[in-house]
Enzyme design. Structure first.
Site, short mmCIF file in Angstrom:
data_model
loop_
_atom_site.label_atom_id
_atom_site.label_comp_id
_atom_site.label_asym_id
_atom_site.label_seq_id
_atom_site.Cartn_x
_atom_site.Cartn_y
_atom_site.Cartn_z
N CYS B 84 3.69 1.17 -7.55
CA CYS B 84 4.14 1.45 -6.37
C CYS B 84 5.02 2.85 -5.67
CB CYS B 84 4.51 0.74 -5.50
SG CYS B 84 4.53 -1.17 -6.61
N SER B 209 3.76 -6.78 2.85
CA SER B 209 2.64 -5.50 3.32
C SER B 209 1.00 -5.36 3.07
CB SER B 209 2.90 -4.40 2.50
OG SER B 209 3.13 -4.91 0.98
N ILE B 211 -3.10 -5.15 1.44
CA ILE B 211 -3.18 -4.21 0.88
C ILE B 211 -4.24 -3.50 1.64
CG2 ILE B 211 -5.23 -4.68 -1.50
CD1 ILE B 211 -4.16 -7.96 -1.83
N LYS B 330 4.68 -2.12 5.24
CA LYS B 330 4.48 -3.15 6.06
C LYS B 330 3.82 -3.64 7.08
CE LYS B 330 4.30 -7.49 7.62
NZ LYS B 330 3.12 -7.26 7.41
N HIS B 334 -0.18 -0.20 2.74
CA HIS B 334 0.71 0.41 1.52
C HIS B 334 -0.65 0.46 0.11
CE1 HIS B 334 3.06 0.34 -2.02
NE2 HIS B 334 3.50 -0.02 -2.34
#
Lengths: 386, 386
Positions: B84, B209, B211, B330, B334
């Site tokens: 990430c 968060s 997808i 969030k 992300h």
């Protein structure tokens, strides 16, 4: 580059079908050797760059487990990938991190465990590393086929023959037989290569590199660190990179790799070294035709005369420019993430005159690595010297 | 670092479920914006670093097609991955390449198209980014569970409540509603967060968060290039990295991330900036508890007082240190490879005072990005300033 960068430690695992180890233990074999070679421990490493294609095994994010097992927790923020040039991409990243002043001692690790998937899956993975949505998907073009296209074109335009290509295989196996870490240690003859099973004509089984597991590592250091550690440095004199379209149909030519020529031009220019200065080279012979193309792309031979250089024995030990005296990708093996760092390992061994039975005789101590990713999507050329 | 490095161009795609584009077009959205922003064309780019986790879509080697479609053939020798934190790893690599003198103008691209796999597969991929062979395989631990473990520990030791965490979600959605590029633009209330579906208690759907698909890009340049181009620079004042064991059971604590604290210490030290100097930050709020931990790991709040900082409104626009005014992971979304570069995009927008309705008021123009990979396996902190 702003600062001089040296290689002060090298390590490499045994290449081959390594069912005896997972990626953790495999990686540690190379890291352990590199640390011992440099006289350092993990505490001395400030940054660790990991090169792995994450070849379709159980670990799809292989950097944390591999670096953790090698005792490099806290120092391993990055994995890099450039297909078959992944090891060189790791070296490039590590070299930049030293030259930028980000860190004084940087370890680059490269590894892949390719035998965790079966051979047909491996070919498909390779094909997806070609031009996935069009050439692989529509025509089923995999890596032997791509290199068969280069070979037939080189044969048609320059008269290169199947026998010429076989000579590259004979040379590779001869030197691999002297290398305890090589995957394939049997010698082969021209006749055996010519009679071996066709994979994608004119590429035959014995024109092709094996599917290997392996790891390699190199420790790069700043001039300050070299002085403090009283290390015996091999200097990075220059580095070049190139990239190209993944679609072979879109390339401008089919008898050489533009990415490799661009990388070579940049490496020669930044190191103030010319092709005739190079005394030792490791080149990317994933298939035998690739070695012949490499001679031409690197300027060791004129365009179309690569096969002649090979036939004349000029790339043998103590020839004009010795090439792949550890057995090359063809016989030593080609674990994608490891290969570029294995090349640095070999050139450093040669420049330090630690190459035992395959030690080449140097005058000016200039060597280079030539590492290609994909079917010429990527290339790195690194010039090293004492 | 040896040489000063500036950000001179930034771009970001719309984040969300982007079924309208493949990775090629998605990447180009960010690259196009960054080139226009910098007043450059592809010809000016000397090196292109690609950050992508190669999230399990059709392209397992996504760098060549994405860079080729963006007109960057010849300049794209490398893909980087740090789970990430992949976007920050790309920025780190690009910054080092400038500071080393390897290139004067370097483009970093980050992208992932996560919705190409379904949600349950996505959770499993995420879990393999945790501690695959033990914690995921034996206990089925996926990312919400990891962060639920952090949350319960923070609640037990410091009295942080579910309501506190909900406040982070309310703040994120409020600011995302003002950001046209955000994935989730609905506002939510504390009650809605508390009543939302439990994923892994105390983590609920609205603590998590989404997808997302997306791409972001930044162009880094040397001081020489800034001068020649008459660019309006935002300077990279310092950068820090950290890494940690993938096994949460082996960590020394569960209320903060050692990798992030290490990265922050290195970034503060190299930039000569202290936590109280920071006026704007983008932090890695993959789950609401992660934002509270980030405040503490970055030194914005004392250990255990992160929730209080949030409750007191000190991380709102024009608060002591404004955080995530574009909606955060969030609510903005992300897409793993893009996130770190999207953070740089946002901080640069703020420092240039181009943030429109969410423009924070600066005195000293110091901002930072805080990007975590895995469950704290990786972290990068980058300090930027005018």
């Amino acid at each position: 580059m702003n600062k001089r960068v040296a290689v002060i430690g090298i390590g490499s695992s045994k290449f081959g079908r390594r069912n005896d180890v997972g990626i953790r233990e495999l990686t540690w074999e190379a890291v352990r050797e590199a640390l011992i070679d440099a006289g350092l421990t993990q505490k001395d490493i400030q940054l660790n760059v990991i090169g792995s294609t994450a070849y379709r095994g159980t670990e799809i994010y292989p950097a944390p487990p591999a670096s953790e097992y090698s005792g490099l927790v806290g120092k391993s923020p990055i994995r890099v990938e450039a297909a078959c040039a992944t090891g060189s991409a790791a070296a490039f990243t590590a070299i930049n991190a030293v030259a930028s002043g980000m860190a004084d001692i940087v370890l680059a690790i490269g590894f892949d465990k390719m035998t965790e998937v079966d051979t047909s899956a491996s070919l498909a993975i390779g094909g997806r590393g070609g031009n996935y949505l069009w050439e692989f998907h529509m025509y089923g073009t995999t890596f032997p086929t791509y290199y068969a296209l280069y070979a037939t074109r080189h044969m048609a335009v320059y008269g290169t023959t199947e026998e010429d290509m076989a000579l590259a295989s004979v040379k590779a196996h001869k030197y691999a037989s002297l290398n305890e870490k090589a995957h394939l240690r049997n010698k082969v003859t021209v006749e055996e290569v010519l009679k071996s099973r066709p994979i994608s004509w004119p590429i035959k089984l014995l024109d092709s590199s094996p599917i290997s597991d392996g790891s390699s590592a190199a420790i790069f250091a700043s001039e300050d660190a070299v002085r403090k550690l009283h290390a015996e440095p091999v200097w990075v004199k220059g580095i070049g990179y190139g990239s190209d379209t993944s679609s072979i149909a879109s390339r401008g030519e089919w008898t050489g790799l533009k990415a490799a020529k661009d990388a070579a031009a940049m490496a020669y220019s930044s190191s103030h070294v010319s092709p005739t200065d190079v005394e030792y080279a490791t080149v990317h012979d994933c298939f035998t035709i690739a070695e012949i193309m490499a001679y031409e792309d690197l300027g060791f031979a004129e365009k179309g005369k690569g096969a002649k250089l090979l036939r004349d024995g000029q790339t043998e030990k103590d020839g004009k420019v010795a090439v792949n005296l550890f057995g090359g990708l063809k016989a030593k093996g080609h674990p994608l993430g490891a290969t570029g760092l294995a090349m640095i390992y070999e050139v450093v061994k040669q420049l330090r005159e630690e190459a035992g039975p395959v030690q080449h005789s140097f005058k000016n101590y200039i060597g280079l690595t030539h590492n290609v990713g994909g079917t010429g999507h990527y290339a790195y050329v690194t010039v090293l010297g004492r």
